[in-house]
Write an enzyme that holds these catalytic residues in place. Structure first.
Site, PDB file in Angstrom:
ATOM      1  N   HIS A 248      -2.470  -0.992  -4.321  1.00 12.14           N
ATOM      2  CA  HIS A 248      -3.918  -0.912  -4.495  1.00 12.14           C
ATOM      3  C   HIS A 248      -4.343   0.540  -4.340  1.00 12.14           C
ATOM      4  CE1 HIS A 248      -4.430  -1.939   0.100  1.00 12.14           C
ATOM      5  NE2 HIS A 248      -3.882  -0.765  -0.090  1.00 12.14           N
TER       6      HIS A 248
ATOM      7  N   SER B 222       0.825  -1.196   0.000  1.00  6.76           N
ATOM      8  CA  SER B 222       0.000   0.000   0.000  1.00  6.76           C
ATOM      9  C   SER B 222       0.869   1.260   0.000  1.00  6.76           C
ATOM     10  CB  SER B 222      -0.951  -0.047   1.203  1.00  6.76           C
ATOM     11  OG  SER B 222      -1.884   0.996   1.179  1.00  6.76           O
TER      12      SER B 222
END
Length: 208
Positions: free
Chosen positions: A133, A108
């Site tokens: 993501h 992330s």
């Protein structure tokens, strides 16, 4: 005598040890020892506490020697988008090149920091993994106007993340959007192919 380097409460507390030098003995800890070698270790979630800590170290190391590289080791599950961008901006702001190395995982927000290292100086160990993501969102509530404001901010953050990753990987923002619509997990070799890192380090033992 303590060297005064305090480990933030968010970190796992490691034991201190006594180090002998030509000037006598001093009490130190692993983080302080790494700092002396111009190494910053991100081993927690990316939040305001860890961001403030890392930004302070970057600025101090720049002041100590603006022409010598800084190395940031990363093993983090990611975290806050605003904390991520605070660290990112500081990495780009300081004069020294910041080398990034993934140990374990960079997920992330941490994956963006890994990619944001100086060109040619981004790496991972062989069994590291990288996950990218779209920025995570929390449950929203309130009046319709409030929801519209929150939705616009979520879209702004997503576009900023896509633009940032695009800048450092060579992928188009459109491709980044497709790839981050769901979790995209990359091995070290996959991260190399994607442009997040520039090399996969060999084990030092293999080179001795």
């Amino acid at each position: 005598m303590s060297n005064g380097f305090q480990m933030p409460s968010s970190r796992y507390v490691l034991p201190s040890f006594i180090e002998q030098s030509a000037y006598g003995t001093k009490e130190t800890n692993p983080y302080a020892k790494l700092f002396e070698e111009r190494i910053i270790f991100l081993g927690t979630q990316v939040d305001d506490t860890s961001a403030n800590d890392i930004m302070a170290q970057l600025l101090v190391l720049e002041g100590m020697d603006p022409d010598r590289d800084i190395t940031m080791y990363i093993n983090s599950p990611g975290g806050s988008f605003t904390a991520l961008m605070a660290i990112y901006d500081t990495m780009q702001y300081v004069r020294p090149d910041v080398q990034t190395v993934c140990l374990g995982q960079a997920a992330s927000a941490a994956a963006v920091l890994l990619a944001a290292g100086a060109p040619g100086k981004r790496a991972a160990l062989p069994n590291a993994r990288v996950l990218i993501h779209q920025p995570a969102t929390q449950g929203t509530q309130g009046q319709v106007s409030d929801l519209e404001i929150q939705a616009a901010e979520i879209e702004r953050m997503r576009k900023l993340m896509e633009t940032t990753l695009s800048q450092h990987t060579g992928k188009t923002p459109e491709q980044i959007r497709i790839d981050t619509d769901r979790d995209k997990i990359l091995t070290a070799e996959g991260a190399l192919e994607y442009g997040i890192i520039d090399q996969v380090f060999d084990y030092r033992k293999l080179n001795t």
